[in-house]
Design a protein around this motif. Structure first.
Motif, PDB file in Angstrom:
ATOM      1  N   ALA A 273      -8.640  40.305 -10.177  1.00  0.00           N
ATOM      2  CA  ALA A 273      -9.853  41.045 -10.575  1.00  0.00           C
ATOM      3  C   ALA A 273     -10.849  41.087  -9.421  1.00  0.00           C
ATOM      4  CB  ALA A 273     -10.498  40.385 -11.796  1.00  0.00           C
ATOM      5  N   ALA A 274     -10.973  39.980  -8.686  1.00  0.00           N
ATOM      6  CA  ALA A 274     -11.929  39.941  -7.559  1.00  0.00           C
ATOM      7  C   ALA A 274     -11.552  40.977  -6.516  1.00  0.00           C
ATOM      8  CB  ALA A 274     -11.947  38.545  -6.946  1.00  0.00           C
ATOM      9  N   ALA A 275     -10.240  41.149  -6.280  1.00  0.00           N
ATOM     10  CA  ALA A 275      -9.785  42.117  -5.279  1.00  0.00           C
ATOM     11  C   ALA A 275      -9.861  43.540  -5.824  1.00  0.00           C
ATOM     12  CB  ALA A 275      -8.350  41.788  -4.866  1.00  0.00           C
ATOM     13  N   ARG A 276      -9.371  43.716  -7.051  1.00  0.00           N
ATOM     14  CA  ARG A 276      -9.251  45.080  -7.586  1.00  0.00           C
ATOM     15  C   ARG A 276     -10.598  45.666  -8.007  1.00  0.00           C
ATOM     16  NH1 ARG A 276      -4.908  46.580 -12.157  1.00  0.00           N
ATOM     17  NH2 ARG A 276      -6.190  45.137 -13.334  1.00  0.00           N
ATOM     18  N   GLN A 277     -11.409  44.851  -8.713  1.00  0.00           N
ATOM     19  CA  GLN A 277     -12.658  45.420  -9.244  1.00  0.00           C
ATOM     20  C   GLN A 277     -13.877  45.166  -8.366  1.00  0.00           C
ATOM     21  OE1 GLN A 277     -10.513  44.150 -12.278  1.00  0.00           O
ATOM     22  NE2 GLN A 277     -11.832  44.873 -13.930  1.00  0.00           N
ATOM     23  N   PHE A 278     -13.771  44.184  -7.436  1.00  0.00           N
ATOM     24  CA  PHE A 278     -14.954  43.853  -6.634  1.00  0.00           C
ATOM     25  C   PHE A 278     -14.701  43.988  -5.132  1.00  0.00           C
ATOM     26  CE2 PHE A 278     -15.406  42.003 -10.758  1.00  0.00           C
ATOM     27  CZ  PHE A 278     -16.757  42.070 -11.048  1.00  0.00           C
ATOM     28  N   GLY A 279     -13.471  44.337  -4.757  1.00  0.00           N
ATOM     29  CA  GLY A 279     -13.151  44.612  -3.351  1.00  0.00           C
ATOM     30  C   GLY A 279     -13.071  43.382  -2.463  1.00  0.00           C
ATOM     31  N   ALA A 280     -13.054  42.182  -3.069  1.00  0.00           N
ATOM     32  CA  ALA A 280     -13.036  40.946  -2.261  1.00  0.00           C
ATOM     33  C   ALA A 280     -11.629  40.643  -1.757  1.00  0.00           C
ATOM     34  CB  ALA A 280     -13.526  39.779  -3.113  1.00  0.00           C
ATOM     35  N   ARG A 281     -11.557  39.732  -0.778  1.00  0.00           N
ATOM     36  CA  ARG A 281     -10.280  39.108  -0.449  1.00  0.00           C
ATOM     37  C   ARG A 281     -10.247  37.850  -1.299  1.00  0.00           C
ATOM     38  NH1 ARG A 281      -8.214  41.681   3.754  1.00  0.00           N
ATOM     39  NH2 ARG A 281      -6.405  40.323   3.772  1.00  0.00           N
ATOM     40  N   ALA A 282      -9.080  37.502  -1.817  1.00  0.00           N
ATOM     41  CA  ALA A 282      -9.051  36.370  -2.753  1.00  0.00           C
ATOM     42  C   ALA A 282      -7.754  35.611  -2.619  1.00  0.00           C
ATOM     43  CB  ALA A 282      -9.204  36.892  -4.175  1.00  0.00           C
ATOM     44  N   TRP A 283      -7.840  34.324  -2.929  1.00  0.00           N
ATOM     45  CA  TRP A 283      -6.601  33.578  -3.008  1.00  0.00           C
ATOM     46  C   TRP A 283      -6.665  32.605  -4.167  1.00  0.00           C
ATOM     47  CZ3 TRP A 283     -10.111  31.390   0.435  1.00  0.00           C
ATOM     48  CH2 TRP A 283     -10.061  30.028   0.694  1.00  0.00           C
ATOM     49  N   GLY A 284      -5.471  32.206  -4.611  1.00  0.00           N
ATOM     50  CA  GLY A 284      -5.381  31.288  -5.740  1.00  0.00           C
ATOM     51  C   GLY A 284      -4.506  30.128  -5.344  1.00  0.00           C
ATOM     52  N   ILE A 285      -4.869  28.939  -5.808  1.00  0.00           N
ATOM     53  CA  ILE A 285      -4.035  27.758  -5.572  1.00  0.00           C
ATOM     54  C   ILE A 285      -3.476  27.345  -6.931  1.00  0.00           C
ATOM     55  CG2 ILE A 285      -3.996  25.376  -4.728  1.00  0.00           C
ATOM     56  CD1 ILE A 285      -6.557  26.087  -3.091  1.00  0.00           C
ATOM     57  N   GLU A 286      -2.166  27.328  -7.044  1.00  0.00           N
ATOM     58  CA  GLU A 286      -1.549  27.026  -8.343  1.00  0.00           C
ATOM     59  C   GLU A 286      -0.391  26.038  -8.135  1.00  0.00           C
ATOM     60  OE1 GLU A 286      -2.068  27.576 -11.719  1.00  0.00           O
ATOM     61  OE2 GLU A 286      -0.285  26.303 -11.783  1.00  0.00           O
ATOM     62  N   TYR A 287      -0.407  24.971  -8.911  1.00  0.00           N
ATOM     63  CA  TYR A 287       0.587  23.904  -8.757  1.00  0.00           C
ATOM     64  C   TYR A 287       1.933  24.275  -9.376  1.00  0.00           C
ATOM     65  CZ  TYR A 287       2.371  19.205  -8.355  1.00  0.00           C
ATOM     66  OH  TYR A 287       3.115  18.122  -8.001  1.00  0.00           O
ATOM     67  N   ASN A 288       1.890  25.041 -10.469  1.00  0.00           N
ATOM     68  CA  ASN A 288       3.140  25.385 -11.155  1.00  0.00           C
ATOM     69  C   ASN A 288       3.829  26.526 -10.407  1.00  0.00           C
ATOM     70  OD1 ASN A 288       4.710  27.149 -13.054  1.00  0.00           O
ATOM     71  ND2 ASN A 288       4.309  25.431 -14.430  1.00  0.00           N
ATOM     72  N   LYS A 289       5.080  26.250  -9.970  1.00  0.00           N
ATOM     73  CA  LYS A 289       5.806  27.193  -9.116  1.00  0.00           C
ATOM     74  C   LYS A 289       6.022  28.537  -9.818  1.00  0.00           C
ATOM     75  CE  LYS A 289       9.935  25.679  -7.896  1.00  0.00           C
ATOM     76  NZ  LYS A 289      10.970  26.558  -8.443  1.00  0.00           N
ATOM     77  N   ASP A 290       6.395  28.481 -11.109  1.00  0.00           N
ATOM     78  CA  ASP A 290       6.672  29.718 -11.846  1.00  0.00           C
ATOM     79  C   ASP A 290       5.398  30.543 -12.023  1.00  0.00           C
ATOM     80  OD1 ASP A 290       9.367  29.123 -12.129  1.00  0.00           O
ATOM     81  OD2 ASP A 290       8.977  27.887 -13.890  1.00  0.00           O
ATOM     82  N   LEU A 291       4.279  29.852 -12.315  1.00  0.00           N
ATOM     83  CA  LEU A 291       3.007  30.577 -12.458  1.00  0.00           C
ATOM     84  C   LEU A 291       2.594  31.195 -11.120  1.00  0.00           C
ATOM     85  CD1 LEU A 291       0.791  28.330 -14.786  1.00  0.00           C
ATOM     86  CD2 LEU A 291       1.392  30.724 -15.164  1.00  0.00           C
TER      87      LEU A 291
END
Ligand SMILES: C[S@@+](CC[C@H](N)C(=O)[O-])C[C@H]1O[C@@H](n2cnc3c(N)ncnc32)[C@H](O)[C@@H]1O
Length: 288
Positions: free
Chosen positions: A81-99
């Motif tokens: 949403a941050a990238a698509r609706q607000f034009g930001a660069r974004a990253w996510g840190i997620e521990y679960n490999k499948d997620l």
């Protein structure tokens, strides 16, 4: 002949099995559907509602200049949403490999894969210090563990949390939607201590003494040997505001930006005196 036929059928069987396994490994994650409440490393997966995502990113005024990080990114909906609706660069840190894999595919499907990066990792090990906006939907105690790291980030960094607070660090704003609540903070610059200011008084420098608890500030100003309490002192990120009464009894308002050991801005006034128009003068300061 018999042995050639056997070898051939073994080859065909093995080839088919390899293709099937390869197809499975590609297709299997495509069909992965996370379950609400499934356990993650430190907290289960639950997605933030769409309306709260939008309201939180709106409150933080996320824009193209931002680098947003979502700590525990789940299916990636906040970075996307941050990238698509607000034009930001974004990253996510997620521990679960499948997620994490699902979040990458979701970013691809949303057409923002170039601006969204999903890291399969642990939020307590990854370095997210360069982010300008931090989002989280964790737990009160995880927020408490992350708080020192967040408070050490660049002043002005915006922080958003779904549901969970930051203990005695009060939010700047509470964001309410029908089924939830978000909190918004801005990392304050560290201003406690003594400062020398020029520009407040023609007759010489002023001494500013600041006390600070997170974004709450107070203190005193000494002008021409007289000390007074600051009026309406407040901070947001790197911006410090306060008012004072000058030697002629006039009310003046100060707005300065703090940058490490120096500050600069302006003083405006007098206020409340109809016969004198408020004027603005430059203010500079440094730590004493
Ligand atoms: C409540 S969900 C929030 C998901 C997403 N941020 C959202 O708001 O929709 C928390 C996520 O954190 C992940 N998680 C838990 N502990 C983690 C850790 N130590 N490092 C990275 N991710 C973690 C979980 O797998 C889960 O996907």
């Amino acid at each position: 002949m018999q042995s050639i036929r056997r070898a051939l059928s073994t080859f065909i069987f093995v080839s088919f099995a390899v293709c099937w396994l390869q197809a499975c490994s590609v297709l299997q994650p495509e069909t992965y559907v996370p379950q609400r409440g499934q356990m993650g490393k430190d907290v289960m997966w639950l997605p933030t509602s769409d309306d709260l995502v939008l309201k939180m990113l709106d409150a933080a005024k996320v824009g193209p200049e931002d680098e947003l990080v979502d700590l525990g990114a789940g299916d990636g909906k906040i970075p996307i949403a941050a990238a698509r609706q607000f034009g930001a660069r974004a990253w996510g840190i997620e521990y679960n490999k499948d997620l994490a894999a699902l979040a990458r595919r979701n970013a691809q499907r949303a057409g923002v894969a170039e601006r969204v990066r999903i890291v399969h990792g642990d939020i307590f090990k990854e370095d997210f210090s360069k982010a300008t906006v931090v989002t989280m939907y964790l737990l009160e105690e995880l927020n408490a563990q992350l708080r020192p790291t967040i408070l050490a980030m660049k002043p002005g960094t915006r922080v958003l949390s779904n549901t969970f607070s930051m203990g005695d660090w009060e939010p700047d704003q509470v964001i309410r939607v029908t089924n939830g609540t978000g909190y918004f903070w801005t990392v304050p610059a560290k201003v406690a201590g003594l400062w020398t200011l020029s520009g407040l008084d023609e007759k010489g420098n002023a001494a500013l003494k600041l006390d600070q608890t997170f974004q709450r500030v107070g203190g005193t100003l000494t002008l021409q040997g007289k000390t007074q309490n600051l009026l309406g002192a407040r901070m947001q990120g790197t911006e410090l505001h306060f008012s004072f009464i000058n030697a002629d009894g006039q009310l003046k308002a100060v707005k300065v930006f703090v940058n490490g050991q120096v500050l600069s801005g302006e003083v405006t006034g007098p206020y409340g005196m109809v016969e004198i128009q408020p004027a603005t003068v430059k203010v500079e300061g440094r730590r004493s």
